[in-house]
Design a protein around this motif. Structure first.
Motif, mmCIF file in Angstrom:
data_model
loop_
_atom_site.group_PDB
_atom_site.id
_atom_site.type_symbol
_atom_site.label_atom_id
_atom_site.label_comp_id
_atom_site.label_asym_id
_atom_site.label_seq_id
_atom_site.Cartn_x
_atom_site.Cartn_y
_atom_site.Cartn_z
ATOM 1 N N MET A 129 0.854 -1.195 0.000
ATOM 2 C CA MET A 129 0.000 0.000 0.000
ATOM 3 C C MET A 129 0.886 1.240 0.000
ATOM 4 N N LEU A 130 0.325 2.399 -0.327
ATOM 5 C CA LEU A 130 1.071 3.643 -0.453
ATOM 6 C C LEU A 130 1.656 4.021 0.906
ATOM 7 N N GLY A 131 2.965 3.707 1.076
ATOM 8 C CA GLY A 131 3.574 3.888 2.384
ATOM 9 C C GLY A 131 2.846 2.998 3.374
ATOM 10 N N THR A 132 2.339 3.615 4.430
ATOM 11 C CA THR A 132 1.504 2.883 5.386
ATOM 12 C C THR A 132 0.142 3.546 5.508
ATOM 13 N N SER A 133 -0.155 4.518 4.632
ATOM 14 C CA SER A 133 -1.380 5.294 4.769
ATOM 15 C C SER A 133 -2.532 4.670 4.005
ATOM 16 N N PRO A 144 9.353 16.364 -6.317
ATOM 17 C CA PRO A 144 9.242 15.931 -4.920
ATOM 18 C C PRO A 144 8.141 14.905 -4.666
ATOM 19 N N VAL A 145 7.110 14.884 -5.511
ATOM 20 C CA VAL A 145 5.989 13.971 -5.278
ATOM 21 C C VAL A 145 5.890 12.901 -6.355
ATOM 22 N N LEU A 146 6.883 12.822 -7.236
ATOM 23 C CA LEU A 146 6.866 11.786 -8.261
ATOM 24 C C LEU A 146 6.783 10.379 -7.678
ATOM 25 N N PRO A 147 7.472 10.090 -6.564
ATOM 26 C CA PRO A 147 7.328 8.748 -5.985
ATOM 27 C C PRO A 147 5.894 8.404 -5.586
ATOM 28 N N ILE A 148 5.085 9.409 -5.227
ATOM 29 C CA ILE A 148 3.688 9.147 -4.892
ATOM 30 C C ILE A 148 2.928 8.699 -6.132
ATOM 31 N N ALA A 149 3.142 9.390 -7.246
ATOM 32 C CA ALA A 149 2.485 8.996 -8.492
ATOM 33 C C ALA A 149 2.913 7.601 -8.912
ATOM 34 N N GLN A 150 4.185 7.313 -8.770
ATOM 35 C CA GLN A 150 4.686 5.981 -9.124
ATOM 36 C C GLN A 150 4.086 4.911 -8.220
ATOM 37 N N ALA A 151 3.975 5.207 -6.931
ATOM 38 C CA ALA A 151 3.407 4.236 -5.992
ATOM 39 C C ALA A 151 1.938 3.965 -6.303
ATOM 40 N N LEU A 152 1.202 4.999 -6.671
ATOM 41 C CA LEU A 152 -0.199 4.806 -7.025
ATOM 42 C C LEU A 152 -0.330 3.958 -8.281
ATOM 43 N N ALA A 153 0.542 4.159 -9.256
ATOM 44 C CA ALA A 153 0.531 3.320 -10.448
ATOM 45 C C ALA A 153 0.779 1.861 -10.087
ATOM 46 N N VAL A 154 1.718 1.627 -9.192
ATOM 47 C CA VAL A 154 2.007 0.262 -8.744
ATOM 48 C C VAL A 154 0.789 -0.337 -8.046
ATOM 49 N N GLU A 155 0.111 0.470 -7.240
ATOM 50 C CA GLU A 155 -1.074 -0.037 -6.553
ATOM 51 C C GLU A 155 -2.202 -0.375 -7.521
#
Length: 243
Positions: free
Chosen positions: A1-5, A147-158
């Motif tokens: 999941m996205l980090g732990t959130s 700065p927030v590109l990893p969030i977009a990448q994590a959402l794509a993975v999810e």
């Protein structure tokens, strides 16, 4: 999941894309706040059972992540209109799925403190649960401030996708590549099945199935080899899908 959130996610757009994105993120452990009304409420209910139907402004005000999946010609007006209503929230994530746009189109939301993301899964959506299987192993173009590109990448993975970073200035070329592939494929299949039917072939779609798949597989393999060796034909592919 996205980090732990665990995010509260709202979906603006009840066509073929939005509900499926919502279902995929719910499957990754997030909570669905609501979805906007659509023309096919039965289909949306089948993909997102029990999810409240809310107005776009209410979804923006209640959600930690707002997914916007509306027709391209409606995106800018929707984002700006919600900004005029002061609906965007400081620190919330706002993600759109338009292949042709980066995060610039989300500027009105960003001006009110939202975090802009652009994620386009490269599949042909049907709007049904079948898409959830198709997403797994697909690619997704992601664009976001560094700065927030990893969030977009994590959402794509999810979503089940492999993220591929596409720069803001390259989104138009990316969208052209996607449109060329999808529209040309549909046109060729329609023309070929029509000719086979005229030639007396029963069930021309089934007749073409293996041929089309093998031809596309070979073409993609050749394109990948060209990109690896630096030939010009692979340049656009390495920007979008082959990275």
């Amino acid at each position: 999941m996205l980090g732990t959130s665990r995010l509260g996610i709202g979906i603006i757009g009840a066509g073929r894309v939005g509900p499926v994105i919502g279902a995929a993120l719910a499957g990754a452990g997030h909570a669905l706040v609501g979805v906007t009304a659509g023309a096919d409420s039965d289909r949306v209910e089948a993909v997102l059972p029990g999810v409240p139907v809310l107005e776009p402004a209410e979804i923006a005000r209640r959600s930690q992540l707002v997914v916007i999946a509306v027709p391209a010609d409606q995106l800018a007006g929707l984002v700006a209109g919600l900004a005029e209503m002061d609906a965007w929230q400081m620190g919330q994530l706002v993600l759109h799925t338009d292949p042709a746009q980066g995060v610039g189109i989300l500027a009105p939301a960003a001006a009110q403190g939202a975090i802009p993301l652009a994620v386009h899964p490269a599949i042909a959506f049907t709007g049904t649960s079948i898409d959830l299987r198709t997403l797994n192993g697909a690619f997704a173009a992601v664009t976001a401030p560094a700065p927030v590109l990893p969030i977009a990448q994590a959402l794509a993975v999810e979503l089940g996708c492999e993220p591929v970073v596409v720069a803001e200035e390259d989104r138009a070329a990316y969208a052209e590549a996607i449109a060329t592939a999808t529209e040309f494929s549909r046109s060729i299949v329609a023309q070929s099945t029509s000719l086979l039917a005229r030639a007396g072939v029963d069930n021309p779609g089934a007749y073409l199935f293996s041929l089309m798949h093998s031809t596309i597989d070979h073409a993609l393999a050749e394109a990948g080899a060209g990109a690896a060796t630096g030939s010009g034909a692979g340049d656009l592919g390495t920007t979008t899908i082959d990275e």
